[in-house]
Structures are given as structure tokens and as C-alpha cells.
Enzyme design. Structure first.
Site, PDB file in Angstrom:
ATOM      1  N   HIS A 471      49.039 -38.815  99.112  1.00 15.13           N
ATOM      2  CA  HIS A 471      47.953 -38.778  99.850  1.00 15.13           C
ATOM      3  C   HIS A 471      46.842 -37.786  99.120  1.00 15.13           C
ATOM      4  O   HIS A 471      45.801 -37.745  99.778  1.00 15.13           O
ATOM      5  CB  HIS A 471      48.429 -38.197 101.272  1.00 15.13           C
ATOM      6  N   ASP A 475      43.937 -42.007 100.175  1.00 13.43           N
ATOM      7  CA  ASP A 475      43.805 -42.313 101.564  1.00 13.43           C
ATOM      8  C   ASP A 475      44.681 -43.209 101.994  1.00 13.43           C
ATOM      9  O   ASP A 475      44.693 -44.281 101.427  1.00 13.43           O
ATOM     10  CB  ASP A 475      42.616 -41.918 101.916  1.00 13.43           C
TER      11      ASP A 475
END
Length: 498
Positions: A471, A475
């Protein structure tokens, strides 16, 4: 008068893809007139990669007394990922092997053999090896305390003395009555022999310089007779105490006949454990799954493979080599998706994110010693036949432990396929610094809704794919976009041909 022969320099880092004979020189032997101990050369454990600090000796190709020529393979070194040859750069003779085949965790720059030239008096090899044992062990690049803290299973006496080479004024080794905080100084060979024989170093009085424990001290060690004496002086048990004695001795019997086997951890397994633990603990993993209809891929693959059989002219081996696998289509589809969503084709380097311009895809391959990920380079620029041939070659050499470092170090994206084992869904751990890894399950028939069919449904071959993404780089919406591009590519495989 010519210079003496030289072998690959043990301490020099290996550039990716180079043979061990291209390391550089271990050192020139001095010019000499008469055969003597000084004419012999110490052959040190070579570093087969820039990060290698220790390795194993798989086999010695030359034995004491054997002569060799430039280019001959002297031995095979086991690294954390592969087994690599070490070649001679000049003619010579194997005078003595100090570390036998099968040895593990041999430190880089430690003495493993003594070499000479044909005609030398090799009787001084034993003295040279013994002299090397008394010398301080080579310093490692990493801090010893840190390295030992990562391996809590090592014996205490081994870990407490790992920093001995960096101590300017070492204290003599202590007896078994010394406090546990005292350091124990021993040569690397003595330490390894003690560990193999289960001898506690704290009970040995070193005879080397400053009390350093050497090989002779291990060979001459005699275990204390105190336990036996105590056993003889203990009163004979009565009939009533027979059960108590049996209960006391039971654990020893169970230990000697336990129904388990302890297997030493290989260098490769240590690296796998370290890297994956670091990845799982430090990388913020998240997972996105999607179902992919594989009917068109399966039909197209069948057509390709039937054509391969016809072109092989009855040669079964040639036909098998030319056949495409479902994995080849998956690899190509991943490259197409990486081209369409380049943010996933990236790596985390702390202060910056590196985005790659080509899809160099690592393919997870199970080997007898652990998992390795050889790289199929520039997948986007190659066709299915080239991808298939490259993957087969890399996988075969990976299982044999013959990959070169540049063939498994790097890569921009990883695929792990467990569909052939009947697994339908799983999640994989990211291979840092890459941003993602794709987990592929097996294909299975399912009923799916289809309003165009008069029954309102149809049977389809469905494969589930799951991406594990970092992450920090990717995204959630980006991962979802990439998975959609991957699904579209596989469900419309004719775009591979364009």
C-alpha cells in the site's frame, strides 16, 4: 622466473552473471627457488555474490595430490540460491583440503584448502593449515552481534565469541567455571568441529595464542567422567524404587528414540525465512481477488499445442518442449496489464519509488531446497513461444541449483502459480522491493449467469487470481484497475497476437 598461479579472489564481490574465475586474483605467490612451505598458497572461501558472508562446500572436484589446469573446476560452492563452480586461473596442484565437502556455514575468507604448483614439496601443507587456524578469523561485513541475534538457535558459546576477530586485545578463553558473560575465543574450524561433535567450548582450555581454541584442542578433548562417577557412587535402587528409577530415565529413552528428525537449516532456507519475515512484518500488504474466465485461453492453447505436435513430426520430446502452458498465457497477460497500469510495475526504495519501463517478471519455482524466483525478462517484448522456452529453461536450472545471480536477482513483478496442485485460492507474500505479487489458483468449472443462453446460465472454466500489493506504492484503486486489465487480457487472448 615466472609468477605463481592465482585463483579467484575470495573477498571480491561477484558482479552479476560472472563466473567465479572472473573474480580477480586471490593473491600472487612469492617468487621462490626452492620448494618450501612458503611456496604454498592459502585458498580462501570465495564470495560468490556481493552479500554473501558464508556458504557451503557441495563437492571438491580435485582431491589432494591432483593436478589441475587453468579453467578446471576445483569445487562447487553452495550459496543461498544456487550451486556455483569455482575455476582455476592457472595450473597447479591440490596440496591439502582443509574443509571437507558437505560443510555448511563456512565464513567467506576462511581457509578451505592449500594449493601448490607441480613439483612443490606439499608436505608443508599441514603446517600451513595449522598456522592459519591460529590466525584471527576474518572480519565480516555485518556486525556480528546483529547477525547472531537473528539466529537464536545457535549455541551460546558460538554467538558470544563471534566478535572475537574485532577485539584488539583478546582475553584467554576461560574454563567451564567462568561466568557466561566471558568471551570464548576459537578458530572458525575449531568452532565448527566443536558444534559438529557437540563439544561445549567453555570446557576446553585453548592452546593457541592468547588461549585461543584450535583444532588440536577439539581433537584432544575428553569429556568429563564426573557424570559416570556419580552414577557409580549412587546407591543401588531397591525393588520399591524401581518404578521411580524407570520414570526418571524415561525421558532419555524417549529422546534417543524420538519419532522426529532435525534437519539443519540451509543457507537458502535462512534467506527465505529472513526476507519473507521482513516482508510480512514491514510491508503493508492488502489483497484483491478476481475471477477470470479461461475458456478462450484453453481453446487457443489447444490449437497452438496441436500445431506444435504436427510440426514436431512425431518427435514427442520436441513436441513437449514446444507446447505452451496456461502459465505462459498468464505471464503474458500480466505484462500486458503492467504496460496498461505502470504504477504497479514499481519498487519501494525508501526515499524514492522506482518505476520500471520493462516487465521483468519473476516466476516462483519450487526446488528441493526452497523457493526461488528466476526472472523472465522483457515479457512485453516477447511472444508466447519465447516466454515458454525461457520459463522452461529457467525452471529446470533452478531445480538443479545452476542459476546465475543475474537470473534471479531483481525483477519488477512476481507470479506464484499453485493451480497445478489443485489449489483454487491463496495469497502470497510480496518479494521486496517489488510492489506486488500475483497468486494464481487452479481452473475449475462453474455455472455462470448468461442471459443470452436459453437456459439462463452456462458452464465456464474459472480461475481465481489474487494480487498482494504494497500500500506504500499501490493504492487500492490502482490494484483494482490492474486486476481488471489482467482479466480483460486473459479473457481476450487474441490481443497477445497483435
Amino acid at each position: 622466473m615466472s609468477s605463481r598461479f592465482a585463483l579467484a579472489r575470495a573477498a571480491a564481490p561477484l558482479r552479476n552473471g560472472l563466473r567465479s574465475s572472473q573474480f580477480g586474483r586471490l593473491g600472487q605467490r612469492s617468487f621462490h627457488v626452492s620448494s618450501s612451505q612458503n611456496a604454498l598458497s592459502k585458498f580462501l572461501m570465495p564470495a560468490m555474490s556481493p552479500t554473501m558472508t558464508e556458504g557451503g562446500i557441495a563437492t571438491w572436484k580435485k582431491q589432494p595430490g591432483d593436478t589441475f589446469s587453468a579453467g578446471d573446476v576445483l569445487l562447487e560452492i553452495e550459496t543461498d540460491k544456487a550451486t556455483m563452480d569455482v575455476e582455476a586461473q592457472d595450473d597447479g596442484i591440490m596440496a591439502k583440503i582443509v574443509v571437507d565437502a558437505g560443510a555448511k556455514n563456512v565464513p567467506v575468507n576462511s581457509l578451505i584448502a592449500v594449493l601448490g604448483e607441480e613439483g612443490d614439496d606439499i608436505s608443508g601443507a599441514d603446517a600451513l593449515a595449522k598456522e592459519a587456524e591460529s590466525e584471527p578469523a576474518p572480519a565480516k561485513e555485518e556486525a556480528p552481534e546483529k547477525k547472531e541475534s537473528e539466529q537464536p538457535s545457535e549455541p551460546k558459546e558460538a554467538s558470544s565469541s563471534s566478535s572475537a576477530p574485532q577485539t584488539s586485545a583478546p582475553e584467554p578463553s576461560t574454563s567451564s567455571s567462568s561466568s557466561s558473560s566471558d568471551r570464548i575465543f576459537a578458530s572458525p574450524l575449531a568452532r565448527r568441529l566443536a558444534q559438529d561433535k557437540g563439544i561445549p567450548l567453555a570446557q576446553i582450555k585453548g592452546s593457541g595464542p592468547n588461549g585461543r581454541i584450535v583444532k588440536a584442542d577439539i581433537d584432544n578433548y575428553k569429556p568429563s567422567q564426573q557424570p559416570a562417577a556419580e552414577a557409580q557412587s549412587a546407591p543401588a535402587p531397591s525393588a520399591g524404587g524401581a518404578k521411580q528409577e524407570l520414570a526418571t530415565s524415561a525421558p532419555k529413552a524417549v529422546e534417543s528414540s524420538a519419532s522426529y528428525t532435525d534437519t539443519p537449516v540451509s543457507n537458502m532456507r535462512k534467506v527465505i525465512a529472513s526476507r519473507l519475515t521482513e516482508s510480512k512484518q514491514q510491508l503493508p500488504h492488502y489483497y484483491v481477488s478476481i475471477d477470470v474466465e479461461m475458456d478462450k485461453v484453453l481453446r487457443l492453447r489447444q490449437l497452438f499445442n496441436e500445431a506444435a505436435e504436427r510440426s514436431a513430426g512425431g518427435d514427442a520430446a520436441k513436441a513437449k518442449e514446444a507446447k505452451l502452458s496456461v502459465g505462459d498465457f498468464i505471464t503474458k497477460a500480466a505484462a500486458v496489464a503492467l504496460q496498461q497500469v505502470p504504477d504497479v510495475n514499481a519498487a519501494w526504495y525508501g526515499d524514492f519509488i522506482r518505476q520500471y519501463h520493462t516487465a521483468d517478471i519473476s516466476i516462483a519455482v519450487a526446488t528441493p531446497t526452497g523457493l526461488i524466483t528466476p526472472i523472465v525478462k522483457n515479457v512485453g517484448g516477447n511472444g508466447l513461444a519465447t516466454i515458454s522456452a525461457t520459463t522452461k529453461s529457467l525452471a529446470a536450472r533452478a531445480r538443479q541449483g545452476k542459476l546465475q545471480p543475474n537470473e534471479y536477482q531483481g525483477g519488477s513483478f512476481t507470479i506464484s502459480n499453485m493451480g497445478m496442485f489443485g489449489i483454487t485460492h491463496f495469497t502470497a507474500i510480496i518479494n521486496p522491493p517489488q510492489s506486488a505479487i500475483l497468486a494464481i489458483g487452479g481452473t475449475e468449472p462453474r455455472l455462470v449467469i448468461d442471459e443470452s443462453d436459453e437456459r439462463g446460465f452456462r458452464k465456464a472454466m474459472i480461475m481465481q487470481a489474487t494480487i498482494s500489493a504494497d500500500h506504500r506504492i499501490v493504492d487500492g484503486a490502482t490494484a483494482a484497475k490492474w486486476m481488471k486489465a489482467f482479466k480483460d487480457a486473459l479473457e481476450n487472448p487474441m490481443i497477445f497476437m497483435l
